[in-house]
Design an enzyme around this catalytic site. Structure first.
Site, PDB file in Angstrom:
ATOM      1  N   THR A 184       0.826  -1.202   0.000  1.00  0.00           N
ATOM      2  CA  THR A 184       0.000   0.000   0.000  1.00  0.00           C
ATOM      3  C   THR A 184       0.863   1.255   0.000  1.00  0.00           C
ATOM      4  O   THR A 184       2.011   1.237   0.443  1.00  0.00           O
ATOM      5  CB  THR A 184      -0.975   0.015   1.210  1.00  0.00           C
ATOM      6  OG1 THR A 184      -1.773   1.187   1.135  1.00  0.00           O
ATOM      7  CG2 THR A 184      -0.248  -0.026   2.535  1.00  0.00           C
ATOM      8  N   ARG A 185       0.278   2.351  -0.536  1.00  0.00           N
ATOM      9  CA  ARG A 185       0.932   3.654  -0.439  1.00  0.00           C
ATOM     10  C   ARG A 185      -0.029   4.660   0.200  1.00  0.00           C
ATOM     11  O   ARG A 185       0.169   5.849   0.138  1.00  0.00           O
ATOM     12  CB  ARG A 185       1.395   4.157  -1.818  1.00  0.00           C
ATOM     13  CG  ARG A 185       0.415   4.001  -2.946  1.00  0.00           C
ATOM     14  CD  ARG A 185       0.872   4.700  -4.209  1.00  0.00           C
ATOM     15  NE  ARG A 185       0.131   5.932  -4.380  1.00  0.00           N
ATOM     16  CZ  ARG A 185      -1.018   6.036  -5.054  1.00  0.00           C
ATOM     17  NH1 ARG A 185      -1.555   4.971  -5.618  1.00  0.00           N
ATOM     18  NH2 ARG A 185      -1.621   7.188  -5.160  1.00  0.00           N
ATOM     19  N   HIS A 189      -7.520   1.824   6.175  1.00  0.00           N
ATOM     20  CA  HIS A 189      -8.772   1.997   6.904  1.00  0.00           C
ATOM     21  C   HIS A 189      -9.367   0.607   7.154  1.00  0.00           C
ATOM     22  O   HIS A 189      -8.747  -0.402   6.840  1.00  0.00           O
ATOM     23  CB  HIS A 189      -9.710   2.905   6.106  1.00  0.00           C
ATOM     24  CG  HIS A 189      -9.128   4.274   5.879  1.00  0.00           C
ATOM     25  ND1 HIS A 189      -8.875   5.151   6.912  1.00  0.00           N
ATOM     26  CD2 HIS A 189      -8.729   4.906   4.742  1.00  0.00           C
ATOM     27  CE1 HIS A 189      -8.361   6.271   6.410  1.00  0.00           C
ATOM     28  NE2 HIS A 189      -8.249   6.142   5.108  1.00  0.00           N
ATOM     29  N   HIS A 192      -9.423  -2.050   4.415  1.00  0.00           N
ATOM     30  CA  HIS A 192      -8.149  -2.715   4.124  1.00  0.00           C
ATOM     31  C   HIS A 192      -7.877  -3.804   5.153  1.00  0.00           C
ATOM     32  O   HIS A 192      -7.341  -4.864   4.842  1.00  0.00           O
ATOM     33  CB  HIS A 192      -7.008  -1.692   4.125  1.00  0.00           C
ATOM     34  CG  HIS A 192      -7.254  -0.553   3.190  1.00  0.00           C
ATOM     35  ND1 HIS A 192      -7.555   0.710   3.617  1.00  0.00           N
ATOM     36  CD2 HIS A 192      -7.288  -0.520   1.835  1.00  0.00           C
ATOM     37  CE1 HIS A 192      -7.750   1.498   2.567  1.00  0.00           C
ATOM     38  NE2 HIS A 192      -7.593   0.776   1.476  1.00  0.00           N
ATOM     39  N   ARG A 278      -7.841  -4.098  -7.508  1.00  0.00           N
ATOM     40  CA  ARG A 278      -8.275  -3.447  -8.743  1.00  0.00           C
ATOM     41  C   ARG A 278      -7.267  -2.357  -9.076  1.00  0.00           C
ATOM     42  O   ARG A 278      -6.833  -1.618  -8.207  1.00  0.00           O
ATOM     43  CB  ARG A 278      -9.625  -2.813  -8.427  1.00  0.00           C
ATOM     44  CG  ARG A 278     -10.494  -2.589  -9.599  1.00  0.00           C
ATOM     45  CD  ARG A 278     -11.853  -2.049  -9.136  1.00  0.00           C
ATOM     46  NE  ARG A 278     -12.631  -1.698 -10.320  1.00  0.00           N
ATOM     47  CZ  ARG A 278     -12.520  -0.554 -10.935  1.00  0.00           C
ATOM     48  NH1 ARG A 278     -11.692   0.373 -10.486  1.00  0.00           N
ATOM     49  NH2 ARG A 278     -13.228  -0.304 -12.015  1.00  0.00           N
TER      50      ARG A 278
END
Ligand code: PPS
Length: 561
Positions: A184-185, A189, A192, A278
């Site tokens: 992740t970047r 929340h 996730h 996605r």
């Protein structure tokens, strides 16, 4: 490779003294770290020309090994010309510390348009990776084996930084045989957390939260804030099931190729599975809002190469919060009568900057609190108003009038970086060649970004004739606060007729060379926040328009009377 990895804590490797030196840019520093700690295995240096060509056309090194991303070291012509094959190039950090040496095997001038097409699938400079490649990369590449002298030192979150070998050893010690990595970047929340829970459960693996803390997109939330958020969310996972480690990767935002590269890097870090959602690592076109890649292209590409990468993809389906069931569910499990709630990324930012509620179903309170600390309401953030336009278009008049009006409103520190003031105080040695103009604008951008970062207001009024440089300045400032570009679009005929300084006449007579609009181009901004033609507007009316814009954007909330 692994020998080099272990040198992190060992004495420096003896190496041939460099004949030439290069100061590494942030992207190179990230690449160097992963090249020398095994994160980019089987690579052991910056790519030579044959490998580079092969990576572009086949996504493979010349040995046949799968490798989708060109890892290159770009250098200016002034360095490329005197450099010869067989020489040793010193790779230094911005303070001049020698981090590594490169044994020069190849120096060449790449076709960067072809590289953009191959890696990003486009040459559109609205794509952040393409803009970097085409506008901010030196024209020569140098390739060769790299020998580590001293690993780059990090002072932040040291306890969360691991080499691939360290992570593998940690997994082994804990008895983790199957590890699923989450890239992740962004801040994490609850959605996730839910999807990582599900992914780990589905493949019966432990979870590695593996966020990128090197270079991401200019508008992303800085990694300091994000890592504090990750630490909070980590505490919400069952103990002993989940680990957090930071990856000092410079992302390129190349969609499917990037996703495949991410998978290989995770395999190098000892992971057996990798979550891919996605539109993985795909940016949006800021002009159209569309993505550059098909939403599931990345998943497909990784799946095609699963055997070779040795890492299994865990595709994640989109999940949404179902209020009636008080839980997150994959969209294909949501019934037509289920009441779904959603908050977009843009909406989260709006709520943060406007101090509005962010519900607990969306994010844990401690994460929201952390984000609020670095997202003061917009009216308290710094911002830059960047006027651009021809000489005599009225930039300075507007900037001066705006300064006075903002001072009348009070309560803010304002700095005026007018073209002439800057040329006198910051850029007195520069002329008007393209190179010098760019340097001049980047200096203005640097000062304005520092002012903005510290909550002040910077008013800049250079000609700034080139789109690419203005974009670079925007990227420098936006992470720290507002950037409001105002195109002072007074037509050339009017500016020339005014000719307040008599410069147009001299330019027409050829006495002044490279004069903007006459003998040097002015590239008009396509999407400025505001366009003002001072033929139509008196300065006081134009300033009112600017103030309204600033208020509308939230930077002056409630202040103008
Ligand atoms: S740039 O292109 O953004 O670096 O230019 P800037 O620093 O704003 O400086 C522009 C002022 O310098 C005077 N001047 C010239 N302008 C354009 N082209 C050439 N060749 C040139 N030579 C001198 C000119 O007065 C500009 O001031 P403004 O306020 O724009 O009229």
């Amino acid at each position: 490779m692994n020998e080099q990895t272990n040198q992190r804590t060992n004495a420096p490797t003896p190496t041939a003294a460099p004949t030439h030196d290069v100061d590494l840019a942030p992207r190179h520093l990230c690449d160097l770290e992963l090249l020398t700690n095994g994160g980019f295995a089987p690579l052991s240096g910056f790519l030579g020309e044959k490998d580079y060509e092969s990576v572009l056309t086949q996504m493979r090194l010349k040995t046949g090994a799968l490798w989708p991303m060109p890892i290159t070291l770009d250098i200016p012509e002034t360095l490329a010309k005197p450099l010869d094959n067989g020489e040793t190039l010193g790779l230094r950090d911005p303070e001049g510390v020698l981090l590594a040496t490169l044994k020069v095997e190849d120096i060449w001038q790449p076709d960067r348009q072809a590289e953009a097409e191959a890696v990003f699938g486009t040459t559109d400079t609205n794509h952040p990776g393409v803009a970097r490649l085409l506008e901010r990369t030196h024209p020569y590449y140098v390739g060769g084996e790299v020998t580590l002298v001293q690993a780059p030192i990090h002072y932040d979150f040291v306890h969360l930084r691991h080499t691939p070998e360290e992570l593998k050893a940690q997994f082994k010690k804990q008895g983790w045989e199957r590890v699923v990595a989450f890239q992740t970047r962004n801040p994490m929340h609850r959605v996730h957390q839910e999807l990582t829970f599900r992914a780990a459960r589905e493949v019966e693996a432990n979870l590695l939260i593996h966020p990128v803390v090197g270079r991401t997109q200019p508008n992303d939330i800085n990694h300091f804030t994000r890592v504090r958020c990750y630490e909070h969310i980590l505490a919400r996972y069952p103990e002993q099931t989940t680990a957090l480690s930071l990856l000092n990767l410079a992302m390129r935002m190349a969609g499917p190729r990037e996703a495949l590269w991410h998978a290989l890097i995770r395999a190098n870090h000892g992971c057996t599975h990798f979550i891919v959602g996605r539109d993985h690592a795909g940016p949006r076109n800021p002009r159209t809002g569309d993505g550059y890649y098909g939403p599931y292209d990345a998943q497909e590409l990784i799946q095609q190469h699963e055997k070779e990468t040795g890492i299994t993809m865990v595709p994640f389906r989109e999940m949404k919060y179902v209020e009636s069931k008080a839980q997150y569910l994959p969209v294909d499990e949501i019934g037509p009568d289920d009441q779904v709630r959603e908050i977009s990324g843009t909406e989260v930012r709006r709520r943060l900057t406007e101090g509005l509620d962010i519900p607990e179903w969306f994010s844990y309170p401690e994460v929201v609190k952390e984000l609020r600390r670095t997202h003061p309401p917009k009216a308290q953030q710094g911002f830059t108003v960047f006027f651009t336009g021809l000489s005599g278009s009225g930039k300075s008049t507007l900037a001066n009038a705006l300064q006075v009006k903002l001072m009348e409103l009070g309560g803010r520190q304002i700095t005026l970086l007018d073209g002439d003031i800057v040329r006198k105080n910051l850029s007195s040695e520069l002329g008007f060649s393209k190179e010098h103009r760019n340097l001049n604008i980047l200096r203005i951008g640097f000062v304005a970004s520092e002012i903005t970062k510290n909550g002040g207001i910077a008013l800049c009024a250079p000609i700034a004739p080139y789109t690419a440089t203005r974009r670079e300045v925007r990227d420098m400032i936006q992470p720290h606060g507002g950037f409001i570009e105002i195109h002072v679009s007074t037509p050339l005929e009017v500016c020339e007729q005014r000719d307040r300084k008599g410069l147009y006449r001299k330019a027409r007579e050829g006495i002044i060379k490279e004069f903007t609009g006459i003998s040097d181009p002015y590239e008009e901004p396509e999407t400025p926040e505001l366009r003002i033609d001072t033929t139509e507007y008196e300065a006081d009316k134009a300033v009112q328009q600017i103030l309204l814009k600033l208020e509308h954007l939230g930077y002056l909330a409630g202040e103008p009377q």
